[in-house]
Scaffold this active site. Structure first.
Site, PDB file in Angstrom:
ATOM      1  CG  ASP A   1      -1.714   1.199   1.460  1.00 53.11           C
ATOM      2  OD1 ASP A   1      -1.435   2.235   0.816  1.00 53.11           O
ATOM      3  OD2 ASP A   1      -2.649   1.153   2.289  1.00 53.11           O
TER       4      ASP A   1
ATOM      5  CE1 TYR B   1      -7.777  10.657  -9.422  1.00 52.09           C
ATOM      6  CE2 TYR B   1      -8.169  12.538 -10.856  1.00 52.09           C
ATOM      7  CZ  TYR B   1      -7.645  11.273 -10.646  1.00 52.09           C
ATOM      8  OH  TYR B   1      -6.989  10.623 -11.672  1.00 52.09           O
TER       9      TYR B   1
HETATM   10  C1  BGC Z   1      -9.850  10.451 -13.861  1.00 53.40           C
HETATM   11  C2  BGC Z   1     -10.938   9.880 -14.750  1.00 53.40           C
HETATM   12  C3  BGC Z   1     -11.420  10.942 -15.726  1.00 53.40           C
HETATM   13  C4  BGC Z   1     -10.270  11.624 -16.436  1.00 53.40           C
HETATM   14  C5  BGC Z   1     -10.723  12.798 -17.303  1.00 53.40           C
HETATM   15  C6  BGC Z   1      -8.777  11.036 -14.742  1.00 53.40           C
HETATM   16  O1  BGC Z   1      -7.701  11.494 -13.995  1.00 53.40           O
HETATM   17  O2  BGC Z   1      -9.338   9.429 -13.017  1.00 53.40           O
HETATM   18  O3  BGC Z   1     -12.020   9.421 -13.956  1.00 53.40           O
HETATM   19  O4  BGC Z   1     -12.263  10.323 -16.697  1.00 53.40           O
HETATM   20  O5  BGC Z   1      -9.337  12.094 -15.504  1.00 53.40           O
HETATM   21  O6  BGC Z   1     -11.642  13.638 -16.655  1.00 53.40           O
END
Ligand code: BGC
Length: 274
Positions: A72, A172
């Site tokens: 991990d 994210y």
């Molecule tokens: C994400 C995806 C997304 C893509 C474009 C990526 O970094 O993990 O879920 O489709 O970016 O938006």
């Protein structure tokens, strides 16, 4: 064989690469492509042992060498033991592809601290722990000029969301924005020691992480509105860029983030708006 500017044309044959999160998706594609290009590959996984074993099997079937290693990346002791196993098996590590990443999506107002911490822990802290371990190993081993002009190569798999804000996915986007300045800062710090550091920023690539965005024709059509080049990417699109960034063919590329996104970062809405 040495070509113009002393670039080592042997590419990555005989070098050892750790690819984090390579039991599926983009990481698996990169592991396979590095293996096919002659690197020894450490296929790292956190939970999907079968996926990792399958990637190892494919690399070995293609005439390459690979092992699966569980770790991990958000845990310091796991990262240390993954590097130890890689070094015990192959002698050293020449290439790190820091790819392991997750999404834990939620509307901002509903986002839990656990969702925030998991994403930052794997996507950003994981990148830190693996890159630090890799840089330490490169410095311990020293330059091997017949293998590569660089002491070692670090490649982060980031995202277009290191520059494109993403509502509903703020953990994210924050992690990937963090990876961008982390990458550039260590590139500045480690360049004088001949450690080459770059990122690839993929757009929408067909993998399990974004399956709902491409699995039905309607979803895919919607997604294509965001991609000027009008196709959803495949892992191999990223893998080919990774092999190039890992090889001496890109020896003067340092501290850059290479968008591999079919033009997703070109503000496609402005093709007809603005
Ligand atoms: C994400 C995806 C997304 C893509 C474009 C990526 O970094 O993990 O879920 O489709 O970016 O938006």
């Amino acid at each position: 064989m040495t070509g113009e500017h002393g670039v080592n044309e042997k590419k990555i044959t005989g070098q050892t690469a750790i690819v984090t999160g390579s039991s599926s998706g983009i990481g698996a594609g990169i592991a396979r492509e590095l293996g096919a290009a002659g690197a020894n590959v450490v296929v790292n996984y956190a939970g999907n042992r079968d996926g990792a074993n399958e990637v190892v099997h494919q690399i070995i079937e293609g005439g390459g060498s690979a092992i699966a290693v569980k770790a991990d990346v958000s845990r310091e002791e796991d990262v240390a033991s993954m590097f130890r196993e890689a070094i015990d098996t192959y002698g050293t590590v020449d290439i790190l592809v820091s790819n392991a990443g997750v999404q834990k999506d939620a509307a901002f107002l509903d986002m839990t601290l656990d969702q925030w911490n998991r994403v930052i822990g794997i996507n950003l802290t994981g990148a830190f722990l693996c890159a630090r371990e890799a840089a330490r190993e490169f410095l311990r081993r020293g330059l091997v000029p017949e293998r590569s002009s660089a002491l070692g190569k670090i490649i982060f798999i980031s995202s277009v969301h290191e520059i494109i804000p993403w509502a509903g996915h703020v953990n994210y986007a924050a992690s990937k924005g963090g990876v961008m300045l982390f990458m550039k800062s260590i590139a500045q710090e480690l360049g004088p020691q001949k450690i080459r550091v770059n990122s690839i920023a993929p757009g929408a690539i067909k993998t399990p992480i974004n399956r709902p965005a491409w699995e039905t024709p309607e979803a895919e059509a919607n997604l294509l509105n965001l991609i000027p080049y009008n196709r959803v990417g495949e892992p191999v699109d990223i893998a080919r860029a990774a092999v190039w960034l890992a090889s001496d063919a890109s020896d003067y590329v340092h501290g850059t983030s290479l968008l591999v996104d079919g033009g997703m970062a070109l503000y496609p809405g402005f093709a007809s708006g603005g």
